[in-house]
Structures are given as structure tokens and as C-alpha cells.
Design an enzyme around this catalytic site. Sequence first.
Site, PDB file in Angstrom:
ATOM      1  N   CYS A 113     -16.478   1.923   0.357  1.00  0.00           N
ATOM      2  CA  CYS A 113     -15.319   1.071   0.651  1.00  0.00           C
ATOM      3  C   CYS A 113     -14.955   1.088   2.133  1.00  0.00           C
ATOM      4  O   CYS A 113     -14.335   0.167   2.630  1.00  0.00           O
ATOM      5  CB  CYS A 113     -14.138   1.525  -0.186  1.00  0.00           C
ATOM      6  SG  CYS A 113     -13.786   3.297   0.020  1.00  0.00           S
ATOM      7  N   ARG A 169       0.879  -1.190   0.000  1.00  0.00           N
ATOM      8  CA  ARG A 169       0.000   0.000   0.000  1.00  0.00           C
ATOM      9  C   ARG A 169       0.902   1.221   0.000  1.00  0.00           C
ATOM     10  O   ARG A 169       1.681   1.419   0.944  1.00  0.00           O
ATOM     11  CB  ARG A 169      -0.913  -0.011   1.229  1.00  0.00           C
ATOM     12  CG  ARG A 169      -1.627   1.311   1.420  1.00  0.00           C
ATOM     13  CD  ARG A 169      -2.743   1.248   2.438  1.00  0.00           C
ATOM     14  NE  ARG A 169      -3.907   0.561   1.916  1.00  0.00           N
ATOM     15  CZ  ARG A 169      -5.137   0.681   2.427  1.00  0.00           C
ATOM     16  NH1 ARG A 169      -5.355   1.443   3.475  1.00  0.00           N
ATOM     17  NH2 ARG A 169      -6.140   0.029   1.901  1.00  0.00           N
ATOM     18  N   ASP A 202     -17.061   7.362  -1.888  1.00  0.00           N
ATOM     19  CA  ASP A 202     -15.766   7.217  -1.197  1.00  0.00           C
ATOM     20  C   ASP A 202     -15.489   8.584  -0.562  1.00  0.00           C
ATOM     21  O   ASP A 202     -16.145   9.576  -0.901  1.00  0.00           O
ATOM     22  CB  ASP A 202     -14.689   6.855  -2.242  1.00  0.00           C
ATOM     23  CG  ASP A 202     -13.301   6.662  -1.648  1.00  0.00           C
ATOM     24  OD1 ASP A 202     -13.177   6.541  -0.413  1.00  0.00           O
ATOM     25  OD2 ASP A 202     -12.321   6.627  -2.432  1.00  0.00           O
ATOM     26  N   ARG A 256     -14.082  -8.495   1.686  1.00  0.00           N
ATOM     27  CA  ARG A 256     -12.658  -8.252   1.428  1.00  0.00           C
ATOM     28  C   ARG A 256     -11.840  -9.498   1.783  1.00  0.00           C
ATOM     29  O   ARG A 256     -10.860  -9.817   1.117  1.00  0.00           O
ATOM     30  CB  ARG A 256     -12.162  -7.040   2.233  1.00  0.00           C
ATOM     31  CG  ARG A 256     -12.686  -5.686   1.774  1.00  0.00           C
ATOM     32  CD  ARG A 256     -12.161  -5.293   0.395  1.00  0.00           C
ATOM     33  NE  ARG A 256     -10.719  -5.359   0.320  1.00  0.00           N
ATOM     34  CZ  ARG A 256      -9.888  -4.362   0.653  1.00  0.00           C
ATOM     35  NH1 ARG A 256     -10.384  -3.201   1.015  1.00  0.00           N
ATOM     36  NH2 ARG A 256      -8.573  -4.517   0.544  1.00  0.00           N
ATOM     37  N   GLN A 300     -10.197  -3.777  -3.558  1.00  0.00           N
ATOM     38  CA  GLN A 300     -11.499  -3.243  -3.173  1.00  0.00           C
ATOM     39  C   GLN A 300     -12.523  -3.486  -4.291  1.00  0.00           C
ATOM     40  O   GLN A 300     -13.641  -3.934  -4.039  1.00  0.00           O
ATOM     41  CB  GLN A 300     -11.370  -1.737  -2.888  1.00  0.00           C
ATOM     42  CG  GLN A 300     -12.668  -1.098  -2.441  1.00  0.00           C
ATOM     43  CD  GLN A 300     -13.127  -1.606  -1.082  1.00  0.00           C
ATOM     44  OE1 GLN A 300     -12.358  -1.642  -0.138  1.00  0.00           O
ATOM     45  NE2 GLN A 300     -14.377  -2.023  -0.989  1.00  0.00           N
ATOM     46  N   HIS A 322      -7.276   0.826  -6.512  1.00  0.00           N
ATOM     47  CA  HIS A 322      -7.497  -0.055  -5.354  1.00  0.00           C
ATOM     48  C   HIS A 322      -8.174  -1.343  -5.857  1.00  0.00           C
ATOM     49  O   HIS A 322      -9.362  -1.569  -5.631  1.00  0.00           O
ATOM     50  CB  HIS A 322      -8.373   0.676  -4.328  1.00  0.00           C
ATOM     51  CG  HIS A 322      -8.348   0.080  -2.961  1.00  0.00           C
ATOM     52  ND1 HIS A 322      -7.593  -1.025  -2.630  1.00  0.00           N
ATOM     53  CD2 HIS A 322      -8.996   0.439  -1.817  1.00  0.00           C
ATOM     54  CE1 HIS A 322      -7.776  -1.315  -1.351  1.00  0.00           C
ATOM     55  NE2 HIS A 322      -8.618  -0.447  -0.836  1.00  0.00           N
TER      56      HIS A 322
HETATM   57  N1   CP Z   1     -11.409  -0.124   2.207  1.00  0.00           N
HETATM   58  C1   CP Z   1     -10.134  -0.168   2.649  1.00  0.00           C
HETATM   59  O1   CP Z   1      -9.193  -0.406   1.904  1.00  0.00           O
HETATM   60  O2   CP Z   1     -10.011   0.042   3.986  1.00  0.00           O
HETATM   61  P1   CP Z   1      -8.643   0.172   4.805  1.00  0.00           P
HETATM   62  O3   CP Z   1      -8.041   1.501   4.450  1.00  0.00           O
HETATM   63  O4   CP Z   1      -9.064   0.087   6.230  1.00  0.00           O
HETATM   64  O5   CP Z   1      -7.740  -0.950   4.403  1.00  0.00           O
HETATM   65  N1  NVA Z   2      -9.843   6.787  -1.418  1.00  0.00           N
HETATM   66  C1  NVA Z   2      -9.564   6.354  -0.075  1.00  0.00           C
HETATM   67  C2  NVA Z   2      -9.802   4.895   0.069  1.00  0.00           C
HETATM   68  C3  NVA Z   2      -9.516   4.319   1.415  1.00  0.00           C
HETATM   69  C4  NVA Z   2      -9.746   2.844   1.471  1.00  0.00           C
HETATM   70  C5  NVA Z   2      -8.136   6.723   0.277  1.00  0.00           C
HETATM   71  O1  NVA Z   2      -7.240   6.528  -0.546  1.00  0.00           O
HETATM   72  O2  NVA Z   2      -7.911   7.242   1.375  1.00  0.00           O
END
Ligand code: CP
Ligand code: NVA
Length: 312
Positions: A267, A103, A226, A296, A133, A130
Site C-alpha cells: 500500500c 482518517r 504492509d 488510488r 486502499q 482501509h
Molecule cells: N497507502 C496510503 O494510504 O498511503 P498514505 O498514508 O500516504 O495516504
Molecule cells: N497499516 C498502515 C497503512 C498506511 C497506509 C498504517 O496504518 O500505518
Amino acid sequence: MKNLLTVTDLSRKEVEEILNIAGRFKEERGEGIRNTNILAGKSILLYFEKPSTRTRVSLEVAILELGGHPIMVRKEELQLVRGESIADTARVLSKYVDAIIARVYKHEFLEELAKYSTIPVINALSDLYHPLQAIADVFTIKEYFGRLKGVRVAFIGDGGSNVAHSLILISALLGLDITVACPEKYSPGSTVLKKALLLAEKSGAEIKVVDDPVQAVKDADVVYTDVFVSMGFEREREERLKIFLPKYQVNRNLLKNARRRIVFMHCLPAHRGEEVASEVLDDETISLVFRQAENRLHTAKAVLAHIFGVRI
Ligand code: CP
Ligand code: NVA
């Protein structure tokens, strides 16, 4: 060797296979069957530059339940922060572990990591995409509606977010119709839209970008949002909230415009009172958010089984 940096690294058939495997994992887990040896003897590195609840924990549990060994490292724990190159890091890690799940802030980081790794690299969220997701999202939609083709999704809010991008691409790949309602400044990236339109020619998906959330919600089956301020964009918070609020908040008032019975998806994590009102998020008759979050785990297991070429 397979990487998963964006959903279009997978073919339509591969995504469909992953969804089927995820369904079997979910069913088996419901019957108390958790452990397999699909990843026996394999170690998988989880590298996280940003916070995470769902992605980190679901992946760690997924790896353990498949019989593998997860190794979690935060950015500050690697020599990368002292200047070691991504290329050297990739070459070294490839000698120890069997896959890297990362990530990151910058998507280019993942591309560089994948370029120099001799093991699969999986995107656990970047500024652009993502994919994990999006796979859980279409799994949830299929589970609820019993089909994907022709389901109409309205994405309201930040059309340029990683979640929006991956949802657009997976919809285009699988034949869901998607209308993104967003301020012009926060439209989906042009590369994403181009790719989506190309895929849609084959799948029959309808892809639209509009300014008006009411127009998007009218014909929707699924209303998705989101956060307005994604991780890494905190400095733009004030400016973004001024543009997005109140017009792009998903609340009961907006949903009154729907001509069909809709479900709500997000999400998570949610910023209640910003992109979504609690009255919608907590309405169990329409909100699928916790089912999405659960899925997930099942879909993460299916993605891992697929990446390692396991036939189930
Ligand atoms: N939806 C999602 O990716 O959540 P987190 O940021 O908690 O991993
Ligand atoms: N768009 C959001 C998604 C979190 C799961 C972010 O990147 O913070």
C-alpha cells in the site's frame, strides 16, 4: 445515503461498478480528459488525524477533477480537540458540506461521526480498515491479471493491520483466494475473519491464516505486505520488529519459493529493510506498487461518483 466505513458497506455488484467506473476515469485521464461536473457545487471535508501522502492528495485531486470543492482540516484545527463532542461536530458539519472523509485513530470515532451525520462519511483509514486502499488494490489486480476470481493473494506480515483486514474482506467479497501468513499474535481480528468466511461461502473465495510465509508464497500470484508498525502503534515498535524479523520480510529469498510468476504489492509508505527489501520493491518486473499508488486516484474518483449516485 451511503457511508463507506468498511468495504462490506458495499455489495459485490457495487464494487464491480466502482471498478468499471475507475477504468473509464483512468482511460479518460490518459486521453487528457480530467474535468467533469459530477460534484459541481459540492463541498467535501477531509479530516485527518494522521499523516498521509497518497490518500490525502489523491482525494483532493479527485474532488477537484470531479468539479467539487475539497476542504482539508487537521485534527488540531477543529474544536474537537477542545472537547466538542463528535455528535455535535457531525451535526454542524452536515449543515455545511456534502460529505466527510476522515482518517482517524479509532474506528469507533467514524461510527459515531456517521451516526450523527446526515451526509455520507467515508473512511480514509482507521485502526481497523482501509477500504479505499483495498478498492485500488483489486482494481490493480484486475488490471494486471484481467480477472479477480481465483487470483491467489499471499499477505505476509501484520495480519491485524487495517490494510490486511480490508484486503481480506474485499477478497472474500469478490472471490479472490487469500492466505495470510502472520505470527499468531498478529492474526486478523476474529470479527473480520468471521465476516470473511461468511462472504466466502457465497463468492467461493478461499481464506486461510497460516504462520509460515513460505507456505503462503508457494501458490501465490500476488505477494502483498504492509508495514509491521502501523500509525498509532509506534510504542510497540521494538517488540513488533523482534517478532516479525527476519521471518516475515518479503525479500528475494522468500520469493524463490513461489511456484508461479508473482507480482509484489504494497500500500505504501514502505519501510525498506523491514517488511520488504528494496531488491523486491524496486524490481520493476514484479513490483506493482507505483501502479497501485496511481490507481488510488482513479478509484477515489469512482468511489465519489458512486457515493453521490452519479450514473456514468
Ligand atoms: N497507502 C496510503 O494510504 O498511503 P498514505 O498514508 O500516504 O495516504
Ligand atoms: N497499516 C498502515 C497503512 C498506511 C497506509 C498504517 O496504518 O500505518
